[in-house]
Write an enzyme that holds these catalytic residues in place. Structure first.
Site, PDB file in Angstrom:
ATOM      1  N   ARG A   1     -47.990   5.320  11.458  1.00 49.20           N
ATOM      2  CA  ARG A   1     -47.967   6.028  10.172  1.00 49.20           C
ATOM      3  C   ARG A   1     -49.323   5.907   9.461  1.00 49.20           C
ATOM      4  O   ARG A   1     -49.395   5.737   8.246  1.00 49.20           O
ATOM      5  CB  ARG A   1     -46.848   5.506   9.260  1.00 49.20           C
ATOM      6  CG  ARG A   1     -45.463   5.601   9.856  1.00 49.20           C
ATOM      7  CD  ARG A   1     -45.035   7.052  10.118  1.00 49.20           C
ATOM      8  NE  ARG A   1     -43.718   7.065  10.745  1.00 49.20           N
ATOM      9  CZ  ARG A   1     -43.536   7.050  12.073  1.00 49.20           C
ATOM     10  NH1 ARG A   1     -44.567   7.042  12.882  1.00 49.20           N
ATOM     11  NH2 ARG A   1     -42.328   7.062  12.577  1.00 49.20           N
TER      12      ARG A   1
ATOM     13  N   SER B   1     -38.453   8.642   4.465  1.00 49.21           N
ATOM     14  CA  SER B   1     -38.521   7.182   4.594  1.00 49.21           C
ATOM     15  C   SER B   1     -39.603   6.637   3.671  1.00 49.21           C
ATOM     16  O   SER B   1     -40.764   7.026   3.773  1.00 49.21           O
ATOM     17  CB  SER B   1     -38.828   6.785   6.040  1.00 49.21           C
ATOM     18  OG  SER B   1     -37.795   7.215   6.896  1.00 49.21           O
TER      19      SER B   1
ATOM     20  N   GLU C   1     -44.669   3.963   2.692  1.00 46.52           N
ATOM     21  CA  GLU C   1     -45.297   5.060   3.438  1.00 46.52           C
ATOM     22  C   GLU C   1     -46.020   6.035   2.523  1.00 46.52           C
ATOM     23  O   GLU C   1     -47.128   6.457   2.828  1.00 46.52           O
ATOM     24  CB  GLU C   1     -44.259   5.804   4.288  1.00 46.52           C
ATOM     25  CG  GLU C   1     -43.864   5.115   5.563  1.00 46.52           C
ATOM     26  CD  GLU C   1     -43.134   6.054   6.513  1.00 46.52           C
ATOM     27  OE1 GLU C   1     -43.366   7.284   6.434  1.00 46.52           O
ATOM     28  OE2 GLU C   1     -42.334   5.568   7.329  1.00 46.52           O
TER      29      GLU C   1
END
Length: 344
Positions: A171, A244, A340
């Site tokens: 990520r 998420s 994130e």
């Protein structure tokens, strides 16, 4: 007064509510739509925005706006997709940065170009996908990446980046670190191997395939991923969210062994380097956060990884909720959760 193709129209005091999937009602001092790569540099030369901070915004699906933005927001609206070339091993497919990611994935399958089906229904745009190195159900974008083009905002110069230059991580990428604020991605080219291999090992996808009775074809996996995501995750058009909110933490084997001794049911995935990836959603759920609400912000009742705006929440409230979750997970498991989304 007419506006040239190279000079985007600047709008003042612009609401960003429709430009971020959390639905935060932050405002931009200046806002413009970017419809050609040359317009990035053109708008930054405008004396009205000289010296002000700038923000390149795609689908707004990976951002937390905590306040009004006292600068210029450049909303990427670059469009177009095409098969660039092919060789004996792969097809090379290019998409402009403003293309909707899920619609692009569906288009590739419609063109008989499989390989991205596991990444179906991930919100956002094509240009944002490499920044985050998006991934789901056993596949990361980096595994299908060919190259990308990006404009250097300070000069207007175009650059081409290969995978090594993008510095992909979990990520993560160069564009989320050193390149943030320096470059704007304008197009991405994907390398889709002609020798297609299914990725259907994740339990949720395997169950959806079994229920449908379909074999693991590209279209069947695409449909299974869409069904699983719709069943587990809230639609941002209905309930504001950014997907998420936390990365799955990765710990060394010794740390995992100690955790497993205390928590035998801990959900984990061993990595090739010997480390172990932990399911952040399980950690959060174990701390009792699933379905809880703080002000207008809350944790989704079906997926503890997803923080939601129940209506009227601010970015600051969502961050406060995230920090409370981090503290509880740290106290119980000794594990750090990393968000994130990019916080503005």
């Amino acid at each position: 007064m007419s506006v040239s193709a190279a000079t985007p129209l600047l709008l003042s005091d612009y609401s960003l509510r429709a430009c971020n999937t959390f639905g935060f009602d932050a405002r931009a001092r200046w806002f413009c739509r970017i419809e050609s790569p040359e317009q990035f540099a053109a708008v930054l030369r405008d004396p009205r925005v000289a010296g002000l901070p700038h923000l390149v915004l795609g689908g707004g699906s990976n951002i937390v706006l905590t306040r009004d933005f006292e600068g210029v927001v450049m909303h990427v609206a670059l469009a177009g997709k095409r098969l660039v070339r092919e060789d004996s091993e792969a097809w090379y497919v290019e998409a402009a940065a403003g293309e909707n990611w899920h619609e692009f994935v569906a288009w590739t399958l419609g063109q008989g170009l499989p390989g991205l089906e596991n990444l179906a229904l991930i919100p956002g745009t094509v240009g944002a996908a490499p920044v985050q190195n998006i991934g789901a159900y056993g596949l990361e974008l980096a595994e299908r990446f060919g190259s990308l083009r990006a404009v250097e905002l300070a000069t207007g110069d175009m650059h081409e980046f290969d995978a090594a230059q993008c510095g992909f991580g979990y990520r993560d990428s160069f564009f989320k670190r050193e390149g943030r604020g320096r470059f704007a991605i304008t197009s991405v080219t994907f390398r889709l191997a002609k020798a297609w291999t299914p990725h259907a090992e994740y339990a949720d996808v395997a169950r959806a395939l079994a229920t449908s009775g379909a074999g693991p074809s590209p279209r069947a996996i695409f449909d299974a991923v869409v069904a699983v995501r719709r069943a587990k995750l809230p639609d941002p058009a209905v309930v504001g969210n950014a997907g998420s909110f936390f990365k799955n933490p990765v710990v060394d084997a010794q740390t995992f062994d100690a955790l497993h001794a205390r928590e035998p049911q801990i959900v984990s995935y061993r990595q090739p380097d010997g480390r172990v990836k932990l399911a952040a959603g399980w950690l959060i759920d174990r701390c009792g956060w699933k379905g809880r609400v703080m002000g207008g912000a809350g944790v989704h009742e079906r997926q503890a990884l997803v923080l939601v705006n129940h209506g009227g929440a601010t970015g600051a409230q969502v961050l406060a909720l995230a920090q409370a979750i981090q503290e509880d997970v740290r106290a119980r498991f000794g594990v750090e959760l990393e968000p994130e989304p990019v916080v503005i």
